[in-house]
Design a protein around this motif. Structure first.
Motif, short mmCIF file in Angstrom:
data_model
loop_
_atom_site.label_atom_id
_atom_site.label_comp_id
_atom_site.label_asym_id
_atom_site.label_seq_id
_atom_site.Cartn_x
_atom_site.Cartn_y
_atom_site.Cartn_z
N UNK A 106 0.83 -1.21 0.00
CA UNK A 106 0.00 0.00 0.00
C UNK A 106 0.86 1.25 0.00
N UNK A 107 1.87 1.28 0.88
CA UNK A 107 2.77 2.44 0.96
C UNK A 107 3.55 2.61 -0.34
N UNK A 114 0.68 8.06 -6.04
CA UNK A 114 -0.15 9.03 -5.35
C UNK A 114 -1.19 8.39 -4.45
N UNK A 115 -1.86 9.22 -3.68
CA UNK A 115 -2.82 8.75 -2.67
C UNK A 115 -4.01 8.04 -3.29
N UNK A 116 -4.42 8.47 -4.48
CA UNK A 116 -5.62 7.90 -5.11
C UNK A 116 -5.27 7.01 -6.30
N UNK A 120 -5.20 -0.29 -11.58
CA UNK A 120 -4.19 -0.51 -12.62
C UNK A 120 -2.79 -0.24 -12.09
N UNK A 121 -2.70 0.68 -11.14
CA UNK A 121 -1.40 0.97 -10.53
C UNK A 121 -0.89 -0.25 -9.76
N UNK A 122 -1.80 -1.01 -9.16
CA UNK A 122 -1.39 -2.21 -8.44
C UNK A 122 -0.89 -3.27 -9.40
N UNK A 123 -1.52 -3.40 -10.55
CA UNK A 123 -1.05 -4.35 -11.56
C UNK A 123 0.37 -3.98 -11.99
N UNK A 231 -9.63 -3.99 -0.59
CA UNK A 231 -9.97 -2.57 -0.60
C UNK A 231 -8.88 -1.73 -1.26
N UNK A 232 -7.63 -2.23 -1.20
CA UNK A 232 -6.54 -1.48 -1.80
C UNK A 232 -6.70 -1.37 -3.31
#
Length: 232
Positions: A106-107, A114-116, A120-123, A231-232
């Protein structure tokens, strides 16, 4: 004292240290002070390798000059000093691997996107992490690393076992990362369509298959069934 330098100062300095100064140290310095200086110079070369990798966004495990160490090993009285140098490299690898393994997804994702950050950023994050871990595993499986392990086994060094533990930890991290990517890959096409959807009609067509796939991920994934990860 003056010296020419290329446009890549870190790479240039590492090359000069490894190819010029290290061989000269082996030939000209002997005794306890010579061995100590040789060890310090190896540490400097290793630090340059790590720093250069960091500047390029890579995890680089420092590798000794095996030709230099092999030449030094011809003197029986220097054998213990050579083994100590190899152990120093294994300790450096353990530190590097711990840094790679000690992370909070998550960090890390928030820091990069960024915070939001969206799904797709996780992929992208897990794909990058897999490449990073496979690079470390490749370095640990190199001919130089195998030679170091062989020499440590021959010397009955306790660090030989530590080396094997490092390899095991990396393999375990790769398995966990591949598990995450397997489920995220199933979601990826629908997440892309959702990110490109601009009309209510497109959104209405995208949501049902996306939610159905998300339900399957939640049911079958041991990681993404936990609320904190989903949720992330």
């Amino acid at each position: 004292v003056y010296s020419e330098c290329s446009r890549l100062p870190l790479e240039h300095l590492e090359l000069v240290m490894r190819e010029v100064y290290l061989p000269q140290m082996v030939l000209q310095l002997h005794g306890v002070s010579g061995d100590k200086l040789l060890e310090l110079l190896h540490r400097l070369v290793g630090s340059l390798q790590v720093t250069r990798g960091f500047s390029e966004g890579k995890v680089v495990l420092p590798l000794p000059s095996m030709e230099v160490l092999a030449e030094a090993a011809y003197s029986p009285d220097r054998h213990s000093a050579i083994i100590h140098s190899l152990e120093t490299y294994v300790v450096a690898w353990m530190k590097q691997v711990k840094i790679v393994l000690r992370f909070d997804p998550k960090t890390a994702i928030m820091k990069a996107h960024g915070k939001y950050a969206g799904p797709l950023a996780e992929v992208e994050f897990w794909s990058t992490r897999l490449s990073q871990l496979e690079s470390v595993r490749s370095q640990l499986g190199s001919a130089v690393a195998f030679s170091i392990l062989h020499n440590l086994h021959q010397a009955q060094s306790t660090y030989a076992q530590a080396f094997l533990h490092v390899q095991r930890d990396i393999s375990s991290a790769i398995a966990d990362t591949e598990h995450c990517l397997m489920y995220l890959t199933a979601l990826h096409p629908w997440l892309q369509r959702l990110s490109l959807a601009h009309s209510p009609e497109t959104l209405a067509k995208t949501f049902p298959p996306l939610m159905a796939t998300l339900m399957l991920v939640w049911q079958h994934s041991g990681i993404y069934s936990a609320p904190t990860h989903l949720h992330r």
